[in-house]
Design a protein around this motif. Sequence first.
Motif, PDB file in Angstrom:
ATOM      1  N   PRO A  19       0.795  -1.223   0.000  1.00 51.37           N
ATOM      2  CA  PRO A  19       0.000   0.000   0.000  1.00 51.37           C
ATOM      3  C   PRO A  19       0.832   1.279   0.000  1.00 51.37           C
ATOM      4  O   PRO A  19       1.971   1.304   0.452  1.00 51.37           O
ATOM      5  CB  PRO A  19      -0.799  -0.113   1.300  1.00 51.37           C
ATOM      6  CG  PRO A  19      -0.811  -1.550   1.634  1.00 51.37           C
ATOM      7  CD  PRO A  19       0.489  -2.099   1.132  1.00 51.37           C
ATOM      8  N   GLU A  47       7.834  -5.112  -2.509  1.00 50.31           N
ATOM      9  CA  GLU A  47       7.452  -4.947  -3.908  1.00 50.31           C
ATOM     10  C   GLU A  47       8.080  -6.000  -4.814  1.00 50.31           C
ATOM     11  O   GLU A  47       7.496  -6.375  -5.844  1.00 50.31           O
ATOM     12  CB  GLU A  47       7.796  -3.532  -4.376  1.00 50.31           C
ATOM     13  CG  GLU A  47       7.011  -2.416  -3.676  1.00 50.31           C
ATOM     14  CD  GLU A  47       7.519  -2.047  -2.271  1.00 50.31           C
ATOM     15  OE1 GLU A  47       8.502  -2.674  -1.790  1.00 50.31           O
ATOM     16  OE2 GLU A  47       6.925  -1.140  -1.655  1.00 50.31           O
ATOM     17  N   GLN A  70       4.259   2.201  -4.004  1.00 50.16           N
ATOM     18  CA  GLN A  70       4.845   3.542  -3.972  1.00 50.16           C
ATOM     19  C   GLN A  70       6.169   3.502  -4.748  1.00 50.16           C
ATOM     20  O   GLN A  70       6.821   2.447  -4.781  1.00 50.16           O
ATOM     21  CB  GLN A  70       5.100   3.920  -2.510  1.00 50.16           C
ATOM     22  CG  GLN A  70       5.633   5.297  -2.291  1.00 50.16           C
ATOM     23  CD  GLN A  70       5.838   5.579  -0.794  1.00 50.16           C
ATOM     24  OE1 GLN A  70       6.936   5.468  -0.270  1.00 50.16           O
ATOM     25  NE2 GLN A  70       4.758   5.931  -0.108  1.00 50.16           N
ATOM     26  N   SER A  72       8.952   4.359  -3.886  1.00 53.77           N
ATOM     27  CA  SER A  72      10.068   3.914  -3.041  1.00 53.77           C
ATOM     28  C   SER A  72      10.285   2.411  -3.166  1.00 53.77           C
ATOM     29  O   SER A  72      11.344   1.909  -2.796  1.00 53.77           O
ATOM     30  CB  SER A  72       9.832   4.281  -1.576  1.00 53.77           C
ATOM     31  OG  SER A  72       8.578   3.808  -1.181  1.00 53.77           O
ATOM     32  N   ARG A 184      -0.276   3.631  19.370  1.00 58.46           N
ATOM     33  CA  ARG A 184       1.169   3.623  19.061  1.00 58.46           C
ATOM     34  C   ARG A 184       1.918   4.796  19.707  1.00 58.46           C
ATOM     35  O   ARG A 184       3.003   4.636  20.264  1.00 58.46           O
ATOM     36  CB  ARG A 184       1.380   3.631  17.544  1.00 58.46           C
ATOM     37  CG  ARG A 184       2.842   3.392  17.122  1.00 58.46           C
ATOM     38  CD  ARG A 184       2.997   3.530  15.616  1.00 58.46           C
ATOM     39  NE  ARG A 184       2.311   4.723  15.210  1.00 58.46           N
ATOM     40  CZ  ARG A 184       1.505   4.814  14.148  1.00 58.46           C
ATOM     41  NH1 ARG A 184       1.356   3.796  13.345  1.00 58.46           N
ATOM     42  NH2 ARG A 184       0.875   5.931  13.874  1.00 58.46           N
ATOM     43  N   MET A 232      12.290   1.393   4.191  1.00 60.75           N
ATOM     44  CA  MET A 232      11.380   0.594   5.019  1.00 60.75           C
ATOM     45  C   MET A 232      11.883  -0.849   5.180  1.00 60.75           C
ATOM     46  O   MET A 232      12.281  -1.492   4.215  1.00 60.75           O
ATOM     47  CB  MET A 232       9.986   0.594   4.371  1.00 60.75           C
ATOM     48  CG  MET A 232       8.943  -0.160   5.137  1.00 60.75           C
ATOM     49  SD  MET A 232       7.300   0.092   4.415  1.00 60.75           S
ATOM     50  CE  MET A 232       6.455  -1.335   5.065  1.00 60.75           C
ATOM     51  N   GLY A 256       8.032  -1.626  12.920  1.00 60.76           N
ATOM     52  CA  GLY A 256       6.607  -1.849  12.652  1.00 60.76           C
ATOM     53  C   GLY A 256       6.429  -3.238  12.063  1.00 60.76           C
ATOM     54  O   GLY A 256       7.387  -3.822  11.549  1.00 60.76           O
ATOM     55  N   ASP A 257       5.200  -3.759  12.103  1.00 58.57           N
ATOM     56  CA  ASP A 257       5.004  -5.114  11.572  1.00 58.57           C
ATOM     57  C   ASP A 257       5.150  -5.150  10.052  1.00 58.57           C
ATOM     58  O   ASP A 257       5.684  -6.112   9.495  1.00 58.57           O
ATOM     59  CB  ASP A 257       3.656  -5.695  12.008  1.00 58.57           C
ATOM     60  CG  ASP A 257       2.489  -4.819  11.611  1.00 58.57           C
ATOM     61  OD1 ASP A 257       2.316  -3.745  12.233  1.00 58.57           O
ATOM     62  OD2 ASP A 257       1.764  -5.175  10.663  1.00 58.57           O
ATOM     63  N   GLY A 258       4.681  -4.098   9.370  1.00 61.13           N
ATOM     64  CA  GLY A 258       4.827  -4.057   7.911  1.00 61.13           C
ATOM     65  C   GLY A 258       6.301  -4.020   7.535  1.00 61.13           C
ATOM     66  O   GLY A 258       6.747  -4.716   6.620  1.00 61.13           O
ATOM     67  N   ALA A 259       7.049  -3.220   8.285  1.00 65.39           N
ATOM     68  CA  ALA A 259       8.486  -3.097   8.023  1.00 65.39           C
ATOM     69  C   ALA A 259       9.204  -4.405   8.351  1.00 65.39           C
ATOM     70  O   ALA A 259      10.085  -4.846   7.609  1.00 65.39           O
ATOM     71  CB  ALA A 259       9.057  -1.950   8.843  1.00 65.39           C
ATOM     72  N   ASN A 285       0.402  -3.558  14.717  1.00 64.29           N
ATOM     73  CA  ASN A 285      -1.023  -3.217  14.570  1.00 64.29           C
ATOM     74  C   ASN A 285      -1.651  -4.014  13.429  1.00 64.29           C
ATOM     75  O   ASN A 285      -2.802  -3.763  13.051  1.00 64.29           O
ATOM     76  CB  ASN A 285      -1.210  -1.701  14.370  1.00 64.29           C
ATOM     77  CG  ASN A 285      -0.318  -1.154  13.257  1.00 64.29           C
ATOM     78  OD1 ASN A 285       0.182  -1.923  12.433  1.00 64.29           O
ATOM     79  ND2 ASN A 285      -0.135   0.155  13.222  1.00 64.29           N
ATOM     80  N   ALA A 287      -1.167  -3.781  10.423  1.00 63.59           N
ATOM     81  CA  ALA A 287      -1.588  -2.847   9.373  1.00 63.59           C
ATOM     82  C   ALA A 287      -0.434  -1.975   8.900  1.00 63.59           C
ATOM     83  O   ALA A 287       0.556  -1.790   9.601  1.00 63.59           O
ATOM     84  CB  ALA A 287      -2.690  -1.945   9.911  1.00 63.59           C
ATOM     85  N   GLU A 289      -0.413   1.211   8.876  1.00 64.38           N
ATOM     86  CA  GLU A 289      -1.208   2.334   9.370  1.00 64.38           C
ATOM     87  C   GLU A 289      -0.806   3.661   8.732  1.00 64.38           C
ATOM     88  O   GLU A 289      -1.652   4.463   8.365  1.00 64.38           O
ATOM     89  CB  GLU A 289      -1.092   2.401  10.906  1.00 64.38           C
ATOM     90  CG  GLU A 289      -2.171   3.254  11.558  1.00 64.38           C
ATOM     91  CD  GLU A 289      -1.889   4.739  11.488  1.00 64.38           C
ATOM     92  OE1 GLU A 289      -2.855   5.503  11.272  1.00 64.38           O
ATOM     93  OE2 GLU A 289      -0.733   5.148  11.635  1.00 64.38           O
ATOM     94  N   THR A 290       0.506   3.853   8.585  1.00 71.07           N
ATOM     95  CA  THR A 290       1.010   5.139   8.098  1.00 71.07           C
ATOM     96  C   THR A 290       0.409   5.527   6.751  1.00 71.07           C
ATOM     97  O   THR A 290       0.155   6.696   6.495  1.00 71.07           O
ATOM     98  CB  THR A 290       2.559   5.084   7.980  1.00 71.07           C
ATOM     99  OG1 THR A 290       3.084   4.909   9.289  1.00 71.07           O
ATOM    100  CG2 THR A 290       3.125   6.338   7.346  1.00 71.07           C
ATOM    101  N   VAL A 291       0.182   4.551   5.884  1.00 71.69           N
ATOM    102  CA  VAL A 291      -0.296   4.885   4.539  1.00 71.69           C
ATOM    103  C   VAL A 291      -1.799   4.654   4.371  1.00 71.69           C
ATOM    104  O   VAL A 291      -2.314   4.678   3.260  1.00 71.69           O
ATOM    105  CB  VAL A 291       0.499   4.125   3.446  1.00 71.69           C
ATOM    106  CG1 VAL A 291       1.932   4.631   3.398  1.00 71.69           C
ATOM    107  CG2 VAL A 291       0.457   2.620   3.673  1.00 71.69           C
TER     108      VAL A 291
END
Length: 375
Positions: A19, A47, A70, A72, A184, A232, A256-259, A285, A287, A289-291
Motif C-alpha cells: 500500500p 514490492e 509507492q 520507493s 502507538r 522501510m 513496525g510489523d509491515g516493516a 497493529n 496494518a 497504518e502510516t499509509v
Amino acid sequence: MKVEKLVEIIGSDFYTGVPDSQLKSLCNYLMNTYGIDSHHHIIAANEGNCTAIAAGYHLATGKVAVVYMQNSGEGNIINPVASLLNDKVYAIPVVFVIGWRGEPGIHDEPQHIYQGEVTIKLLDDMGIKSFVISQDTTEEEVSECMKEYRELLAAGKDVAFVIRKGALKYDEKVVYKNDNSMVREEIIQHIVKVTGEDPIVSTTGKASRELFETRTANNQSHKYDFLTVGSMGHSSSIALGVAVNKPDTKVWCVDGDGALLMHMGSMALLGANSPENMVHIVINNGAHETVGGMPTVASNIDIVAIARACGYPYAVSVDNFEDLDKELIKAKTAGHLSLIEVKCSIGARDDLGRPTTTALENKENFMEYLKECCR
Ligand SMILES: Cc1ncc(C[n+]2csc(CCOP(=O)(O)OP(=O)(O)O)c2C)c(N)n1
C-alpha cells in the motif's frame, strides 16, 4: 479519474501490491471489492515479492497481473524485473501502478526527493514503458495508452502507470480497525521513559514522527534517535550495525510489523549475531497504518515464535501498558538480545507533525552522540 475506470481499462483480475498513501483510492477500492483474497488481491511483504507473485500468476494463468506500489518500492523490484520479467530472460508481462512521491516541483518529505527525481528514469532503465496519470488525464487518453500497452504486454514486456498526487478518485470509505487497545504514540512515550539516553533506531512512517514529537514534548534532544524515514524494513539492520560497534551501549530498535515483514531475513541475522546490547521492539497493529491502515499478515503470525526460532535468546508479546513497562525495564538491564512485540490499535493523531530537522542533521547529531557518549 475514477479508480473504477482505471481498473476497467487495465482489465486485469489480479492485483498484488504494497500500500501507498498516494494510491489510497486504489487500495481502498481493492479492499472493498475483494478484501484479501488470494485469487484477486494479495498485499505482499515487499514490492519484489509482489513482482514474483505476479510472475507466478502469469505462469499459471497466462494472464497479466497488476503490481501496485509507492515509487520507493522501485529498488525492491529491480532484481526480479531485471532477472525474471525482462524479455531477455523470461519475458513475463506485468502492469505496474506506481504512486509518484517526491515528484520534482511538488513539496514532499526528504526521503522522497531523490526517489521522486529518478522514478521515470529507473523505469526507463528497467525497460518499463511508463505513462503518467495526472488529475486532468482523461479516460480516453488512458484507454489509448492501454491499447499500445496491450501490444507490448503480448510481446512479454512490462509497462507502468505512474500516478501523480490526487490523480485517482474513489468515493467509498474503508475503516481499518483491530481489537487491540494500546495506541502507538503512547507506546512510544512509554518506550522513551525507559530508554532514557539510550540510542533508538526507529522505523519508517508515523512511528518515527511520533518519536520526534515525543522528544519535543519532553524537552529532550533529538540526538538519541536515528529516524529511518525511508528504507522501510531496514531499521533493525541499522540498529544491528550500531549495536555491534557500541557494545557497552543499549541500542533500541522501534520497528513496525509491515516493516518487519518487508525484510524479515534481518531477524535471522539478528538472531545469528545476537548482540547482547540490543532490544528489538515490534509495534504490531497488523496494518500499514502510516499509509492508510491496509492490513499486513502480521495479525496472524507468531512473531515471538519466529524470533525464538531465529535465535533471539528472549522474545515476548504484550498487549497492555503494565506488561509493556515491565518488559521494557527487564530489557533495559538484560545482557542479551530481546524482542518485545507490542499489540497495537490502528490509528494516529490527525495533527501529527513531521521532523523539523533535516535527515542530514539527524545523522550528524546521532553520530556525534554515539561518538561522545556511547561505547
Ligand atoms: C519500500 C517501501 N514501500 C512502501 C513504502 C510506503 N510506506 C511507508 S510507511 C508504510 C507502512 C509501514 O507499516 P508498518 O511498518 O506496519 O508501520 P505502521 O505504519 O503500521 O506504524 C508503507 C507501506 C515505503 N516507505 N517504502
